[in-house]
Design an enzyme around this catalytic site. Structure first.
Site, short mmCIF file in Angstrom:
data_model
loop_
_atom_site.label_atom_id
_atom_site.label_comp_id
_atom_site.label_asym_id
_atom_site.label_seq_id
_atom_site.Cartn_x
_atom_site.Cartn_y
_atom_site.Cartn_z
N ASN A 13 0.88 -1.18 0.00
CA ASN A 13 0.00 0.00 0.00
C ASN A 13 0.91 1.22 0.00
O ASN A 13 1.49 1.55 1.02
CB ASN A 13 -0.89 -0.02 1.25
CG ASN A 13 -1.72 1.25 1.38
OD1 ASN A 13 -1.86 2.01 0.42
ND2 ASN A 13 -2.28 1.48 2.56
N TRP A 14 1.01 1.85 -1.16
CA TRP A 14 1.92 2.99 -1.27
C TRP A 14 1.36 4.25 -0.62
O TRP A 14 2.05 5.24 -0.50
CB TRP A 14 2.24 3.27 -2.75
CG TRP A 14 3.36 2.43 -3.28
CD1 TRP A 14 3.97 1.38 -2.65
CD2 TRP A 14 4.03 2.57 -4.54
NE1 TRP A 14 4.97 0.87 -3.45
CE2 TRP A 14 5.02 1.58 -4.61
CE3 TRP A 14 3.87 3.44 -5.63
CZ2 TRP A 14 5.87 1.44 -5.72
CZ3 TRP A 14 4.70 3.30 -6.74
CH2 TRP A 14 5.69 2.31 -6.77
N LYS A 15 0.09 4.20 -0.23
CA LYS A 15 -0.57 5.40 0.32
C LYS A 15 -0.31 6.58 -0.63
O LYS A 15 -0.26 6.38 -1.83
CB LYS A 15 -0.08 5.69 1.74
CG LYS A 15 -0.12 4.45 2.63
CD LYS A 15 0.00 4.76 4.08
CE LYS A 15 0.13 3.47 4.87
NZ LYS A 15 -0.13 3.62 6.27
N HIS A 99 -9.71 1.15 4.65
CA HIS A 99 -8.45 1.35 5.37
C HIS A 99 -8.71 2.30 6.55
O HIS A 99 -9.51 3.22 6.44
CB HIS A 99 -7.39 1.93 4.43
CG HIS A 99 -6.02 1.89 5.01
ND1 HIS A 99 -5.59 2.79 5.96
CD2 HIS A 99 -4.98 1.03 4.82
CE1 HIS A 99 -4.34 2.49 6.30
NE2 HIS A 99 -3.95 1.43 5.62
N GLU A 101 -7.15 4.69 7.66
CA GLU A 101 -6.92 6.12 7.37
C GLU A 101 -8.14 6.72 6.67
O GLU A 101 -8.48 7.88 6.88
CB GLU A 101 -5.64 6.28 6.52
CG GLU A 101 -4.40 6.02 7.37
CD GLU A 101 -3.19 5.50 6.63
OE1 GLU A 101 -3.14 5.59 5.39
OE2 GLU A 101 -2.28 4.98 7.30
N GLU A 171 -5.81 -5.12 10.42
CA GLU A 171 -4.79 -4.09 10.65
C GLU A 171 -5.09 -3.35 11.95
O GLU A 171 -5.89 -2.41 11.97
CB GLU A 171 -4.81 -3.07 9.50
CG GLU A 171 -4.48 -3.67 8.15
CD GLU A 171 -3.83 -2.62 7.26
OE1 GLU A 171 -2.70 -2.88 6.84
OE2 GLU A 171 -4.43 -1.58 7.01
N GLY A 177 2.07 2.10 10.60
CA GLY A 177 2.99 3.22 10.43
C GLY A 177 3.67 3.64 11.73
O GLY A 177 4.28 4.71 11.79
N SER A 218 3.11 -2.32 10.27
CA SER A 218 4.57 -2.33 10.44
C SER A 218 5.19 -3.69 10.12
O SER A 218 6.15 -4.12 10.76
CB SER A 218 4.95 -1.88 11.86
OG SER A 218 4.50 -0.57 12.10
N GLY A 239 2.64 -1.23 4.22
CA GLY A 239 2.77 0.18 3.86
C GLY A 239 4.23 0.55 3.62
O GLY A 239 4.77 0.35 2.54
N GLY A 240 4.87 1.07 4.66
CA GLY A 240 6.23 1.60 4.53
C GLY A 240 7.21 0.68 3.81
O GLY A 240 7.95 1.14 2.93
C1 PEP Z 1 -0.87 0.02 5.74
O1 PEP Z 1 -0.63 0.94 4.98
O2 PEP Z 1 -1.95 -0.54 5.68
C2 PEP Z 1 0.16 -0.38 6.70
C3 PEP Z 1 -0.01 -1.49 7.37
O3 PEP Z 1 1.24 0.46 6.83
P1 PEP Z 1 2.63 0.10 7.56
O4 PEP Z 1 3.09 -1.21 7.00
O5 PEP Z 1 3.54 1.24 7.19
O6 PEP Z 1 2.36 0.02 9.03
#
Ligand code: PEP
Length: 259
Positions: A13-15, A99, A101, A171, A177, A218, A239-240
């Site tokens: 997930n590049w957000k 999500h 966010e 999640e 994040g 994470s 994500g990251g």
């Molecule tokens: C996400 O974007 O859904 C996520 C889990 O981000 P991260 O891996 O950065 O915590």
């Protein structure tokens, strides 16, 4: 073993990160020596304007392209929205919905997530539906109640046959994040609860066993093998770490060993 009934999905997930101009170089590094297992899907969910560049760069590779949201409306006067039809027209295979966010910053309700899930199914796009509790909810012992409410609402009015093609991502909001990963036991506990809930309260075990349930929060190249080794964790929403091509490739490889 149960895992043979479902796909392992490693989804990035590049957000709101990266630019279309950077996609070819990223994909060159990612796919240079990429191993994707037979029962595995490797996916990158990118911002809408990056979809054509990602489709072009992913052509001829095993990487599938996903979006990060979709409108619940089919078409019309909805400025700024993007329909499932438009995503299908671009060749998008997966789409994240619900999500945390979007739930937090765009007030997305469980009902709206359910509407989005249905428009995606109608266009043959695989929904990746996110559920998860906040830290306050976990500390108050509310995790399973929150997650079951979100799952119940997301699958409302969806047939067992359609449900088999849906991906769920657990999640925990406190792990997204933050660098704070759920332990593999915490993640397995909730993923296994979701599977049992789908089997006993919504569908049946045959259906539930076919649904891929991912962990997100994470997840990275170091912790993914242990998380993926859990019986009810069928992949990750990342994500990251998905912004780093070599690390993301190593996670896809870990998924191939689990698939
Ligand atoms: C996400 O974007 O859904 C996520 C889990 O981000 P991260 O891996 O950065 O915590």
């Amino acid at each position: 073993m149960d895992k043979k009934f479902r796909k392992t999905v490693i989804a990035g997930n590049w957000k709101m990160n990266q630019l279309a101009s950077g996609v070819p170089a990223f994909m060159e590094t990612l796919t240079a020596d990429l191993t994707v297992g037979k029962g595995e899907e490797a996916v990158l969910c990118v911002p809408f304007p990056l979809i054509p560049a990602m489709k072009a760069a992913a052509a001829g590779t095993p990487v599938k392209v996903g979006a990060q949201d979709v409108s619940a409306h089919d078409k019309g006067a909805y400025t700024g929205e993007v329909s499932a039809d438009m995503l299908a027209d671009l060749g998008v295979d997966f789409c994240i919905i619900g999500h945390s966010e979007r739930r937090a910053y765009h007030a997305e309700s469980d009902e709206l997530v359910n509407e989005k899930l249905k428009v995606l199914l109608a266009k043959g796009i695989t929904p990746i539906v996110c559920v998860g509790e906040s830290l306050e909810q976990r500390d108050a012992g509310e995790t399973l109640r929150i997650v079951s409410t979100q799952v119940q609402a997301a699958f409302q009015g969806v047939s067992a046959e359609e449900a088999r093609g849906i991906v769920v991502a657990y999640e925990p909001i406190w792990a997204i994040g933050t660098g704070r990963t759920a332990t593999s036991e915490q993640a397995q506990e909730v993923c296994s609860f979701i599977r049992e809930y789908l089997a006993e309260k919504v569908y049946d075990w045959d259906t539930s066993k076919a649904i891929s349930i991912l962990y997100g929060g994470s997840m990275n190249g170091k912790n993914c093998a242990e998380l993926l080794a859990q019986m009810d964790i069928d992949g990750g929403l990342i994500g990251g770490a998905s912004l780093k091509p070599a690390e993301f490739a190593s996670m896809i490889k870990a998924g191939s060993e689990d698939a």
